[in-house]
Design a protein around this motif. Structure first.
Motif: not given
Length: 449
Positions: A399, A396, A387, A369, A441, A402-403
């Motif tokens: 998430l 998740d 995640y 992170r 992000y 998204s990452w």
């Protein structure tokens, strides 16, 4: 792993070479009152005891330098004090310097400033410059950038190169005067033309960037070379970097190695790292992993994060050093704790694999992170995977998506396929929300220079 170019330090930074010059200044001789050819010590002592200012000053210098008498700082301070009390300007400056250094008297910055002020008030440029330093540093006087600028200006206008450099630095930073690149360059030039190597190096940087002067690569190289040939390690580093990449000069790794080595041998960590890189690649020097590791270690032990990462990688694969996962992690950690995103990614990777540390997905996710938020695409990919799998973090898929999206946008080739797999686990509304978060992000977590 590539050559790291020198970046111009913030203008508020004081160049360490200049700090050393000030702190280690020697006793100032006064040619008008001091002639030390075969001194008649008894006659000088008698004249000094009778109140002769020139003899008192002369005796102070003799004791300070150990010329004709045993070296004795306490006696030097005593005789400088007698001459200073009668108004001898150079004795006042010397006594101030002795108080500053704690030489022959207890260190006392207030007394140092007081004696510098007396000499400065009589127009002594060296004392004016030193009083400017005292105000700049807040030693013996209240920190005051305007007073510092005023005293530097008085000395600079008399031609004191040290003061000219620092007045340039003050205009560069805008502390104590309005920020003015042209004025900064003008004062740097005055000092540079007197041979001040730090000013020459800084003027080269200004020509290179076009700050305060027209951008001129040839002028930049010329000033860097002048400073480098005087032994300025920053200029040597810059000149080496220019030769390494062919910036303003023909690319020449042998020249790069020559200048990096000169700076490295003075302890410049950036140059040590760069010469290590040349040995690693065999550019300009014979390829030699052991030499590479040796130079990288020197830089790493000074806290240079880039070298710590490289040395960690060498331990990781056993190149130039015995393979040692614990040593790899130790060096990655040193750099990671300084905020280096590559090191943070590597230490996260070691926690996933349990190499050099016990396997710990929570620690891995934490380090991924940190690196991901600094724009490291590999860390973003790994955090997304964690995640998706629920390893070290609650599962998740939003998430994860998204990452993985950010990692894919930043060039991680594995992230696109993984993102497609994760998208299948999301409802249309969840997917839309995840895409919005990914856009946020992407805007927020770009690579940092």
């Amino acid at each position: 792993m590539s050559i790291i170019l020198y970046a111009m330090p913030p203008p508020t930074d004081w160049h360490p070479m200049k700090i050393r010059t000030f702190l280690l200044a020697t006793i100032l001789l006064n040619p008008a009152s001091y002639v030390c050819a075969s001194p008649d010590i008894a006659a000088t002592q008698k004249s000094a005891e009778q109140g002769d200012i020139a003899a008192q000053f002369k005796l102070g210098v003799m004791y300070a330098e150990g010329q004709g008498v045993p070296q004795n700082d306490q006696q030097a301070a005593t005789w400088f004090r007698k001459a200073a009390a009668q108004g001898d300007v150079t004795a006042q400056g010397n006594l101030g310097l002795m108080y500053f250094q704690g030489r022959g008297v207890p260190r006392d910055y207030s007394q140092a400033a007081a004696w510098f002020r007396k000499a400065a008030a009589q127009g002594n440029a060296d004392a004016q410059a030193k009083l400017g330093h005292m105000y700049k540093m807040g030693k013996g006087v209240s920190q005051d950038d305007r007073q510092a600028a005023d005293w530097f200006r008085k000395a600079a206008e008399q031609g004191n190169a040290d003061a000219q450099y620092f007045l340039g630095a003050i205009y560069d930073s805008g502390r104590g005067v309005p920020q003015d690149d042209r004025q900064a360059a003008a004062w740097y030039r005055k000092a540079a033309e007197q041979g001040d190597s730090t000013a020459q190096s800084t003027l080269g940087i200004m020509y290179g960037s076009g700050r305060g002067v027209p951008q001129d690569g040839q002028q930049a190289i010329a000033w860097f070379r002048k400073a480098a040939e005087q032994g300025d390690d920053i200029a040597q580093l810059i000149l080496g970097s220019r030769y390494a990449v062919g910036n303003g000069v023909p690319q020449d790794y042998q020249q790069a190695a020559t200048w990096f080595r000169k700076a490295a041998e003075q302890g410049n960590a950036n140059a040590q790292s760069n010469i290590g890189q040349l040995y690693l690649n065999g550019n300009g020097v014979p390829q030699d992993d052991r030499q590479a590791a040796a130079w990288l270690r020197k830089a790493a032990e000074q806290g240079y994060a880039i070298a710590q990462v490289k040395l960690g990688m060498m331990y990781n694969i056993g190149r130039g050093v015995p393979q040692d996962d614990r040593q790899a992690v130790a060096w990655f950690r040193k750099a990671a704790e300084q905020g280096d995103p590559e090191a943070q990614y590597f230490i996260g990777r070691e926690y996933v694999a349990g190499r050099g540390v016990p396997q710990d997905y929570q620690q891995a996710a934490s380090w991924f992170r940190k690196a991901a938020e600094k724009g490291n695409a590999d860390a973003q990919f790994n955090l997304g995977v964690m995640y998706g799998l629920g390893h070290g973090v609650p599962p998740d898929f939003s998430l994860a998506y998204s990452w993985l999206s950010v990692a894919a946008a930043l060039g991680n080739e594995d992230a696109s396929k993984s993102r497609e797999d994760v998208a299948k686990e999301l409802s249309p509304s969840q997917l839309a929300a995840a895409q919005q978060l990914a856009a946020k992000y992407f805007e927020q977590y770009q690579p940092r220079n």
